[in-house]
Write an enzyme that holds these catalytic residues in place. Structure first.
Site, PDB file in Angstrom:
ATOM      1  N   SER A 193       0.822  -1.207   0.000  1.00 48.40           N
ATOM      2  CA  SER A 193       0.000   0.000   0.000  1.00 48.40           C
ATOM      3  C   SER A 193       0.852   1.250   0.000  1.00 48.40           C
ATOM      4  CB  SER A 193      -0.932  -0.014   1.206  1.00 48.40           C
ATOM      5  OG  SER A 193      -0.190  -0.256   2.377  1.00 48.40           O
ATOM      6  N   HIS A 210      -2.748  -3.429  -5.372  1.00 47.43           N
ATOM      7  CA  HIS A 210      -3.117  -2.891  -4.060  1.00 47.43           C
ATOM      8  C   HIS A 210      -4.585  -3.219  -3.771  1.00 47.43           C
ATOM      9  CE1 HIS A 210      -3.732   0.947  -1.404  1.00 47.43           C
ATOM     10  NE2 HIS A 210      -3.720  -0.168  -0.695  1.00 47.43           N
ATOM     11  N   GLU A 267      -6.389  -1.347  -6.947  1.00 43.09           N
ATOM     12  CA  GLU A 267      -5.521  -0.313  -7.518  1.00 43.09           C
ATOM     13  C   GLU A 267      -4.303  -1.022  -8.104  1.00 43.09           C
ATOM     14  OE1 GLU A 267      -4.003   2.494  -4.621  1.00 43.09           O
ATOM     15  OE2 GLU A 267      -3.811   4.062  -6.136  1.00 43.09           O
ATOM     16  N   ASN A 314      -3.818   6.228  -1.362  1.00 39.63           N
ATOM     17  CA  ASN A 314      -3.171   6.701  -0.140  1.00 39.63           C
ATOM     18  C   ASN A 314      -2.595   8.098  -0.301  1.00 39.63           C
ATOM     19  OD1 ASN A 314      -3.810   4.657   1.568  1.00 39.63           O
ATOM     20  ND2 ASN A 314      -2.090   3.381   0.951  1.00 39.63           N
TER      21      ASN A 314
END
Ligand code: 3H9
Length: 723
Positions: free
Chosen positions: A442, A463, A475, A513
């Site tokens: 991540s 991800h 992702e 993120n």
């Protein structure tokens, strides 16, 4: 034997509906030319009216009718959602609803029995069509899904669903379906009383013809007639209906904070229409449908429908790039994430080798995966042999055996660069030339991971979000050297396991993120300024996030947030340098929900109880300060929106569309706002720039608007000029 009624009875092959008469039964076959699915479009409505007129004409020896689809995977996917974009006024939407209702009332009033023979999706107007039939048979295929998902598009069922479903299966059961948009497979639909029979797909037509004849001969009773005495009759007891509706309203308010008009309108329409004749209930439905269809909420949700479908159906690779079939994968690291990845893969027909260093750890992961699979399969009412077939697809191992045949290997080991490097090297010693090597990281840049690889072109980021079986986004992160077939295969794998994949370029934090970090950092700053834990969370759930940022800190784990925050701060010091709040929390041994100690207190059952007041002294805030809710919302909300625009400007994102999908599906950006880019279009780039500038003046450079936003504001440009 099949006989043709007259020449005109068989509509030309290119027509959306065809009718043949076989043994006295009209077989109405749906197959819209040039469309991937059957949808209730103006041309389909017209063609169906023509067919109904013929059937009403009587004669021709037709005693019953069967409606079946020739499109693989769908019966009818509902109204043509594309046409919603053309609604300018409520009257446009109301008109469309009335047209749908008119057709289905005509179908319902045919003197002969009708059988809906459903294989594939029967959603929205599709299920409403089936509800207007006398009898419904569905297949047991996993593609068969029945539901009324209209609230997810910001509208309510508009072709009779709000009137017919409660009258068929009762109020509580139909609210459960309509308010959630839940989709039921054949067997669950039968338990719910929506379909009468479930059969294997190959015998659908034969069984539908048999039921049609039995209905015509009086040997079989129509749906509903046999359901007298079912729980729905108890719902007529005084007070019970009011109680069900009140409870449902409370549920909607606690989930949506009143930000979504459709579910509330749905409750109102059903409440007012349930005692009225169906025609009057349909009037209420059409009016409400029209009003909702032109709301900003509905427009945003329709945008998201097309954005996510497009993300799912196209990968950013050169035309002609062929993905490899993904039938067998291996997962390294049998922890919570690894077991989750194994679960969703096995459920989608993929066989999985789940590896950990020790047999015990691998076996534990296997147990977790199998337990989740069994739970999910039971919910779908699968038969025991089907459940066994799914769970048997996952095997645990402490060796690299079986890896050489894997199409994809996903490493899901602890988030530490050196560990991941050595695992990548180990994996590479055991896989074939055509294996994709995906890393479920991540935070660690994929370029850095690929640096340890002897074939970096095979390396890609996958991800997954936690919990893997619930979160819809995957992702996918490419680095400069990722081969196109690897990207295409990863995308195809994501789609196969039911995720919506977005592909982004490598950069710290990738996309999800990256935009979450400054939002969370700002939340910590607000805490340090004295805003209370509750005020912060309430402000953001009031803006539409599923949970507030402080709760999110505790859920993610303060140690995890702390570590990720430091990595991001190194890359974007100007706007992601965290306040000392999280440092102090971690130093105090507060890790969040996982150790029952965070910003909140937790009961012995692990459930959150209340904000922990002792936190304020710990973070050095003696006095609480109240702050205007709109200011909190702007500081956090715009921080995320601004960062999202930067990722597009820098080329991390391939499109604004992917950004909207990623923000909504990955981190809970409010769906009714359509995603950060749609939000900017809705309020105008100039408005966002002005608000950011005001915040910049007051709070500093971290609020400086992205260049792209400033340019869009100056030129009056939109991210989605086509709307
Ligand atoms: C409604 O019915 C209102 C009524 O109550 C009242 C009316 C008066 N319209 O998802 P896929 C396209 S509201 C237009 O990749 P799958 C989709 O965009 C409607 N287009 O396939 C895609 O296009 P492209 C309630 C539609 O096999 C292509 O079909 N119904 C529609 O993974 C393939 O789609 C819904 O909300 C549509 N209704 O899944 C159901 N449906 O190829 C929405 C699909 O250009 N649809 N397309 O990318 C779905 O949930 C899924 O598409 C379905 C198929 C399960 C049907």
């Amino acid at each position: 034997m099949a006989t043709t009624l007259t020449e005109t009875e068989t509509v030309a092959a290119a027509a959306p509906v065809r009718m043949d008469v076989e043994d006295g039964i009209a077989i109405i076959r749906l197959n819209q030319p040039g469309k991937p699915v059957n949808v209730i479009s103006a041309e389909l409505v017209e063609a169906m009216h023509d067919i109904l007129a013929r059937l009403e004409g009587g004669g021709e020896g037709v005693r019953a009718a069967v409606i079946i689809s020739e499109k693989k995977g769908t019966w009818i996917a509902g109204a043509d959602i594309e046409q919603f974009k053309d609604f300018r006024t409520a009257a446009d939407g109301e008109h469309a609803s009335r047209e749908g209702q008119k057709l289905l009332t005509r179908l319902e009033r045919l003197v002969m029995p009708t059988v809906a023979a459903i294989d594939g999706a029967a959603l929205g107007g599709g299920l409403e069509t089936a509800l207007a039939c006398t009898y419904r048979i569905a297949t047991d295929s996993s593609k068969t899904k029945l539901g009324l998902p209209e609230v997810q598009l910001g509208i309510i069922p508009g072709a009779g669903g709000t009137a017919r479903l409660p009258r068929l299966i009762g109020l509580a059961a139909s609210l459960d379906l309509m308010l959630t948009g839940k989709q039921l497979e054949g067997r669950r639909a039968k338990s719910a009383g929506i379909v009468d029979e479930v059969v294997p797909a190959p015998v659908l037509l034969r069984e539908a013809k048999r039921a049609a004849l039995d209905l015509a001969n009086g040997k079989l009773k129509p749906s509903g007639a046999r359901r007298r005495g079912s729980p729905k009759f108890a719902e007529n007891l005084p007070g019970l209906r009011g109680f069900i509706l009140r409870k449902a309203r409370q549920g909607v308010m606690s989930k949506t904070h009143g930000l979504y008009p459709a579910p509330l309108k749905l409750l109102e329409v059903i409440d007012r229409g349930l005692d009225k004749p169906v025609d009057a209930a349909l009037e209420l439905e059409a009016k409400a449908f029209g009003e909702l269809a032109v709301t900003q909420e509905a427009r945003s949700l329709v945008h998201l429908f097309f954005a996510s479908t497009a993300a799912k159906n196209s990968a950013p690779v050169p035309e002609g790039t062929k993905p490899k079939d993904v039938d067998h994968i291996a997962v390294v690291g049998a922890g919570f994430m690894g077991a989750g990845i194994a679960t969703v893969s096995a459920e989608s027909g993929i066989t999985v080798r789940l590896k950990d260093m020790k047999h015990e750890a691998a076996a534990k992961g296997l147990r977790t995966a199998r337990e989740t699979l069994v739970k999910r399969a039971r919910r779908k009412k699968l038969k025991p042999f089907q459940i066994t077939a799914i769970t048997d697809r996952v095997e645990a191992t402490a060796e690299y055996t079986g890896f050489h045949t894997a199409d994809v290997v996903v490493e899901a080991v602890f988030e530490e660069l050196s560990l991941k490097h050595s695992v990548i090297r180990e994996i590479e010693a055991h896989i074939g030339e055509g294996t994709v090597l995906g890393s479920n990281t991540s935070t660690i840049p994929i370029t850095q991971l690929a640096a340890a690889s002897s074939r970096p072109e095979h390396v890609i980021g996958l991800h997954f979000f936690s919990p893997v079986d619930k979160m819809p986004l995957l992702e996918i992160i490419t680095h400069a050297g990722t081969a196109d077939w690897v990207t295409a295969t990863s995308h195809a794998y994501g789609k196969k396991i039911g995720k919506t994949p977005i592909v982004v370029n490598d950069s710290p934090g990738f996309f999800a993120n990256r935009i979450l970090t400054p939002y969370m950092a700002e939340a910590a700053t607000l805490l340090e300024e004295g805003v209370s834990i509750e005020d912060l969370d309430r402000a953001m759930t009031g803006w539409g996030y599923p949970v507030g940022p402080v709760t999110l800190y505790d859920e993610v784990g303060l140690d995890v947030a702390h570590k990720a925050g430091k990595i991001m701060a190194e890359a974007f010091a100007d706007r992601m340098t965290p306040s000392t709040v999280i440092d102090r929390m971690v130093a105090d041994g507060r890790l969040g929900r996982k150790n029952g100690k965070g910003f909140f207190k937790y009961g012995s059952d692990g459930k959150k109880t209340e904000a922990d007041e002792s936190v304020y002294a710990l973070i050095g805030v003696p006095q609480r300060k109240s702050m205007d809710r709109a200011e909190i919302q702007d500081r956090l909300g715009l921080m995320m929106v601004n960062e999202a625009v930067r990722t597009l400007e820098e080329g991390v994102l391939h499109s604004a569309r992917d950004g909207d999908v990623g923000a909504v599906m990955g981190i809970g950006f409010p769906p009714f706002r359509g995603g950060p880019f749609w939000y900017v279009d809705t309020v105008g780039a100039a408005n966002v720039v002005e608000r950011l500038r005001a915040l910049e003046q007051k709070h500093g450079k971290r609020f400086a608007p992205a260049k792209m936003l400033v340019d869009y504001a100056a030129d009056g440009k939109k991210f989605f000029p086509e709307g």
